[in-house]
Each structure stands twice: as structure tokens, then as C-alpha cells.
Design a protein around this motif. Sequence first.
Motif, mmCIF file in Angstrom:
data_model
loop_
_atom_site.group_PDB
_atom_site.id
_atom_site.type_symbol
_atom_site.label_atom_id
_atom_site.label_comp_id
_atom_site.label_asym_id
_atom_site.label_seq_id
_atom_site.Cartn_x
_atom_site.Cartn_y
_atom_site.Cartn_z
ATOM 1 N N ASN A 254 -2.928 -6.880 6.553
ATOM 2 C CA ASN A 254 -3.540 -8.152 6.962
ATOM 3 C C ASN A 254 -4.479 -7.974 8.143
ATOM 4 N N HIS A 255 -4.077 -7.124 9.074
ATOM 5 C CA HIS A 255 -4.935 -6.894 10.230
ATOM 6 C C HIS A 255 -6.249 -6.233 9.805
ATOM 7 N N SER A 258 -8.458 -8.705 8.021
ATOM 8 C CA SER A 258 -9.060 -9.681 8.925
ATOM 9 C C SER A 258 -10.236 -9.046 9.688
ATOM 10 N N THR A 259 -10.093 -7.786 10.070
ATOM 11 C CA THR A 259 -11.209 -7.069 10.714
ATOM 12 C C THR A 259 -12.395 -6.985 9.757
ATOM 13 N N HIS A 261 -13.218 -8.911 7.296
ATOM 14 C CA HIS A 261 -13.898 -10.197 7.136
ATOM 15 C C HIS A 261 -14.681 -10.590 8.387
ATOM 16 N N LYS A 262 -14.194 -10.190 9.550
ATOM 17 C CA LYS A 262 -14.960 -10.474 10.781
ATOM 18 C C LYS A 262 -16.288 -9.717 10.761
ATOM 19 N N ASP A 360 -10.562 -8.019 18.782
ATOM 20 C CA ASP A 360 -11.687 -8.905 18.472
ATOM 21 C C ASP A 360 -12.904 -8.569 19.339
#
Length: 375
Positions: A254-255, A258-259, A261-262, A360
Motif C-alpha cells: 500500500n505504501h 501510494s508513492t 500515485h503521488k 511525502d
Amino acid sequence: MLDFNRPPYVGKELDYIKEAVDLHKICGDGKFTQLCSEWMKKRFEINNVLLTTSCTHALEMAAILCDIQKGDEVIMPSYTFVSTADAFVLRGAKIVFVDIRPDTMNIDETKIEAAITDKTKVIVPVHYAGVSCEMDTIMAIAKKHHLLVVEDAAQGVTAYYKGKALGTIGDFGCYSFHETKNYSMGEGGAILFHDDQYKEKAEISREKGTNRSKFFRGQVDKYTWVDYGSSYLPSDLNAAYLWAQLEAADMINNHRLSTWHKYYDGLSKLAEAGYIELPYVPSECTHNAHMFYIKTKDLTDRSALIQHLKKKGIQAVFHYVPLHSSPAGQKFGYFHGVDEYTTKESERLLRLPLFYNITDDEISSVIEAIKEYYR
Ligand SMILES: *Cc1c(COP(=O)(O)O)cnc(C)c1O
């Protein structure tokens, strides 16, 4: 300095390594090797999973199990890591390189059939960046021509094609747990296969050509040298590290996603403006964010961007120099058909830092630095 990669570490690794030491079992096939392979069998719905010392060695085992003989031909993309080819070359195979698709950087399934001869034995799809090759087409070609399929799924752990785990679709699947991969044990890998007819030969080739696995199960009363093989089983210390990672696989996945997609969202304006291209994921593929890459205009543009990022303290790297243009690739193989995309696309591709626990702020700094370069 923002490294391109930092090895994943979730917290329990050292406890498990200590447990292996306390159990007085640090060689292969101990408690943690067992835990890891049982977890993968269940999770990926496959009968046989053997942990190995690397994906390179899993591929070597696959070449042995495919019974590769001198002169057999093996079809694969040229845009891949050396081990994909080297594992088969060690058994005397001739490598036949086929062009890639520019959208996924995977082998172009429509160009495989023309490369098949009466010497062809195996097709090796490589799931680049954890995005699956067009496996239905590849499996149908293999069936029609009675060929075996070995998936190089080094980058594809916990990625899927039409709901099937990568590495479980072909006759054999090979995973990597190198420190640059999604789940790690330092150096390590696994070989996966459904068909139980390969089980005994797989165990023998992994245990120096002996029937030691049978001996430990009490199926024979002494163990002896029965065939050729090597030493492909990893230490339980490494497996203990991996077990901590597999327990946390969803969190890691998941991490990473998420990276990914960022990066995708942060760079989409530059892509819409035509400065760069972003990765493409076909709808039947569930990827695992193994990698985030962009494509620049050409080699010159890429080199300048790498330099710009380096000045900003960001390490971005390119990937494979196509194997057919390497000295060994020329000696042991040839490119079938026209190199329309392999060289051209490989020269445009740039990989951005992506690892478990990248922050982030770090992701934003990369996006900002790329935007600044194109301003
Ligand atoms: C990393 C990788 C390998 C080699 O894996 P090791 O575990 O380091 O041997 C092979 N093929 C591909 C496509 C890879 O990305």
C-alpha cells in the motif's frame, strides 16, 4: 542525498533473526524458510514454492527443470536483466531476443510466434515494473507449439494478471527478494510451480544434486548424490528477515502504491503538456508499484535530467542496456526481427526513487525538481 533505493525494513526482522539463532538452525529449510514458502503457497494459490538464494538461481533451477540441452532456443525480451538470459546460457541454450511493446516495456506477444523454430523450448516473459505481460496470448502460443513458459517475475511479487498472481501462470515462476525489490531478504528469491511432477527434481537440484530433502522427511534412510544440481537454498537468517516483510506485505504494498500515485498525479501536467510520458498499466493488470519511471524525449534529454536531479541531491537511474547489444548477448544470442522499440525506448526511460518509507517531502522534492528542469 535522496537515494534511488533504500532496503525495506519494517521492525521485526532482527527479532526473527535472533529467534533463528536461538533455535540453533541457521542453515537452509528451517522454521522461517517454511513460514515464507507456506505463506506464498496460500497467498498466491500454488502447490510448490521453494525459497532460493536469488532470482538468478531460481531461473537456473527453472532451466534445469525445463531440461535445457545444448542448442535449445529460448525466447525472451532483450530489455531485461542479464540473469534472465544467463541462467539458460549456462545450460547451453541459444537466446532469441524479441522486441518489446513501447507501452509496457514487456515482450511484444505478437512478435513471439515468428521467432519460434523447431529448436525453441521455452518462452520467458519478464513482467517489467510488476506490470504483467499479455499472458493469455503467450500461454496460448506456448500450448500451440508445445513450449514451456518460465515467468521472470522478479519484479512481480504481489502483482496480478486477471486475478492470477504473477509467477503462477506459466510452468515456472521466479521471484527476487534482493534488497532492491518490493520484499527483501538481502539476497534471495523463490521458484514456483503447480505441477508436482517437478517437485523431486527441484528439491534435488536445490540440494547439490542429493535427495537430502527426502531424507529429512524420512522417505529414504540415507541420502546420496542422485543427479546434478547446485546449492540454491538460502540461510534461515535471510528467510527470517523476509518473514517480517511478508507479514507486513500489505502495508509495504500500500505504501509503494501510494508513492506511485503521488508521482503519477504530480507529474501528469508535464505529461499532458508533452514533455514526458508516464507509465501505462493495462486494465487486466494489477501492479505492485515495483517501480516508477518516466520517459523523456530522448537520450540527450534523459542525461540532462539525470544531471539536473543529481545537482538537487536526487539519484535517478536508467535501466537495462539491451542484452542483444552486450558482448555476451551477441555471443549467446541474436535479435529476431526488427529492433523497433527495445533500444529507442530503453534510452528514454528514467526510474525515480521509490522505496518503502520514502516520505511525502522526498516525493514532492523529486516532482518539483523535474518540473523545474522543464520550466
Ligand atoms: C532483479 C532481477 C533479477 C535478478 O534477481 P536476483 O535476485 O538479484 O538474482 C532477474 N530478473 C529481473 C527482471 C530482475 O529485475
